[in-house]
Design an enzyme around this catalytic site. Structure first.
Site, PDB file in Angstrom:
ATOM      1  CE  LYS A 113       7.061 -11.191   3.349  1.00 50.56           C
ATOM      2  NZ  LYS A 113       7.067  -9.731   3.329  1.00 50.56           N
ATOM      3  CG  ASP A 145      10.044  -4.687  -0.403  1.00 53.41           C
ATOM      4  OD1 ASP A 145       9.447  -5.079   0.616  1.00 53.41           O
ATOM      5  OD2 ASP A 145       9.706  -5.019  -1.562  1.00 53.41           O
ATOM      6  CE  LYS A 159       7.057 -12.032  -1.840  1.00 52.91           C
ATOM      7  NZ  LYS A 159       6.450 -11.150  -2.806  1.00 52.91           N
ATOM      8  CG  PHE A 210      -2.888  -8.974   0.452  1.00 50.41           C
ATOM      9  CD1 PHE A 210      -3.437  -9.123   1.705  1.00 50.41           C
ATOM     10  CD2 PHE A 210      -3.723  -8.957  -0.656  1.00 50.41           C
ATOM     11  CE1 PHE A 210      -4.809  -9.259   1.874  1.00 50.41           C
ATOM     12  CE2 PHE A 210      -5.092  -9.086  -0.509  1.00 50.41           C
ATOM     13  CZ  PHE A 210      -5.649  -9.234   0.751  1.00 50.41           C
ATOM     14  CG  ASN A 212       3.535   1.353  -3.507  1.00 48.77           C
ATOM     15  OD1 ASN A 212       2.345   1.604  -3.375  1.00 48.77           O
ATOM     16  ND2 ASN A 212       4.298   0.961  -2.497  1.00 48.77           N
ATOM     17  CG  ASP A 227       8.499  -8.277   6.103  1.00 52.28           C
ATOM     18  OD1 ASP A 227       7.359  -8.333   6.610  1.00 52.28           O
ATOM     19  OD2 ASP A 227       8.757  -8.663   4.953  1.00 52.28           O
ATOM     20  CB  ILE A 228       5.035  -4.377   9.016  1.00 48.31           C
ATOM     21  CG1 ILE A 228       5.756  -3.054   8.717  1.00 48.31           C
ATOM     22  CG2 ILE A 228       4.000  -4.196  10.116  1.00 48.31           C
ATOM     23  CD1 ILE A 228       4.899  -1.985   8.080  1.00 48.31           C
ATOM     24  CE  LYS A 288      13.052  21.228  -5.153  1.00 49.36           C
ATOM     25  NZ  LYS A 288      12.515  22.309  -5.955  1.00 49.36           N
TER      26      LYS A 288
END
Ligand code: C5P
Length: 397
Positions: free
Chosen positions: A341, A279, A337, A323, A210, A306-307, A289
């Site tokens: 969480k 995710d 969230k 965040f 990302n 999910d850390i 390759k």
């Protein structure tokens, strides 16, 4: 110590013989990590060359409120908003009197009126002028308004007089600016921060990732160090300078990040999960390759751990701050969230707004706890980070 990292400083140079020291002040500020832009008054231009200031600051020097081209590039209001700190050094008797009385008849005084930045002045003038009642009262008024006075030194002056009024040394000016950002809010605390994006391999050369730059997390690491904390950073893929005063552990994938967090979480007081963790990852990583003539129509993905959620489930968990980068229904999505969480607070920003996107230098966030939602208005990521640390300390320490 690199305590002006990512700080934006406007140096105002006014008419005093000590203006010849201004290029050295610029260098000292840059040495401490600051990004510096210079405004020079008409008086200042008599004593120092704009070319020197432009060369050392690597930016065009601003000198005129009425310059249409300069206003198009970075106008006086933008300069006022851009700055975290404005230092007037040297500050002449005339410039001090003008800002004391709120005049706006040149670029520097106008920017001072239009800014929310911290203002510092380093007076420089003849000892008799500095000792005058008018100057004393002006300084008292400015101090009461929160303007920081970098006191002048004493000694022989350019005019031959001996007394107080010599510009503080450039290194001292830079250090006093850096000291503005140092506090004891997190003294004795240990902080673990994840930042940057993760890279999920498809094959040895291709991956899913990302746009995260890591700037927000790095600004938080910097603010935590400046508040006295012992900081460990778990760093994914970033495009920003590294805070050298914190311990840095580099990782690639979400799985690596998970391992690194779990290996370092014990005895932490605060966990800030700022990383843009992917995710999903490819369920199978090809050893070789993948050939471009392969008939590959889709990649099967599997979910990453999910850390943040895992840290929140630990028996002796630290204070956990998450965040959330959202594009719609910011508050309700982020609150969901926070609840799911089970973290202590969540910081949400609108990534559909290109001004505050993942790669931007600025941000605008909401700080959400189970009791309250507070907005932190648009500002540099550095200032947002400092405001966040203030809130975290206020609510949880
Ligand atoms: O659910 P979402 O990915 O939007 O949640 C964002 C928050 O969760 C961030 O604090 C991010 O660092 C954290 N996160 C995580 N591990 C994941 C995904 C997100 O720690 N696999």
């Amino acid at each position: 110590m690199n305590t002006l990292d990512n700080k934006r400083i406007v140096l105002g140079v006014s008419g005093s013989i000590a203006a010849y020291k201004a290029p050295d002040i610029v260098r000292r500020l840059i040495d401490l990590g600051a990004d510096v832009r210079v405004i020079i008054t008409e008086g200042g231009r008599e004593f120092v060359s704009e070319l020197s200031l432009q060369t050392v600051s690597k930016n065009k020097v601003h000198n005129n409120l009425w310059d249409k081209d300069a206003e198009l590039a970075m106008g006086h209001i933008e300069l006022a908003k851009w700055a975290d700190v404005i230092i007037i050094a040297p500050a002449s008797a005339n410039t001090i009197a003008k800002i004391c009385h709120g005049k706006a008849d040149d670029l520097l005084s106008t920017v001072i009126l239009a800014t929310k930045a911290i203002i510092m002045i380093a007076p420089s003038m003849n000892q008799q002028m500095y000792a005058s009642k008018a100057m004393n009262e002006n300084l008292r008024i400015l101090e009461a308004r929160g303007v920081v006075n970098i006191e002048p030194g004493s000694g022989e002056q350019a005019c031959g007089d001996i007394g107080e009024g010599r510009l503080a040394e450039p290194i001292e000016i830079a250090h006093q600016a850096a000291n503005l950002f140092i506090n004891n809010l997190l003294i004795g605390k240990k902080v673990l921060i994840t930042l940057g994006g993760t890279i999920e391999a498809i094959d040895p050369v291709r991956f899913i990732s990302n746009n995260s730059s890591g700037k927000m997390g790095m600004a938080l690491a910097n603010a935590c160090v400046n508040s006295g904390a012992k900081v460990t950073m778990i760093i994914g893929s970033i495009s920003t300078q590294i805070e050298k005063r914190a311990k840095a552990i580099f990782v690639t994938s979400a799985d690596d990040m998970y391992e690194a967090v779990m290996d370092n979480i014990e005895n932490q007081d605060l966990f800030i999960s700022c990383a843009a963790v992917a995710d999903f990852k490819p369920a199978k990583v090809s050893q070789n390759k993948i050939k471009n003539n392969t008939n590959l129509e889709s990649i099967i993905l599997s979910k990453n751990k999910d850390i943040l959620e895992s840290v929140c489930k630990l028996n002796s968990k630290p204070i956990c701050i998450g965040f959330a980068a959202e594009t719609e229904n910011l508050i309700s999505n982020a609150t969901e969230k926070l609840i799911n969480k089970k973290c202590d607070a969540i910081v949400v920003n609108d990534v559909s707004n290109r001004e505050f996107g993942l790669n931007s230098d600025n941000n605008e966030v909401h700080f959400i706890t189970s009791k309250k939602t507070e907005k932190i208005d648009k500002n540099s990521k550095q200032i947002i980070a400092e405001k966040l640390i203030n809130k975290i300390v206020k609510y949880f320490f």
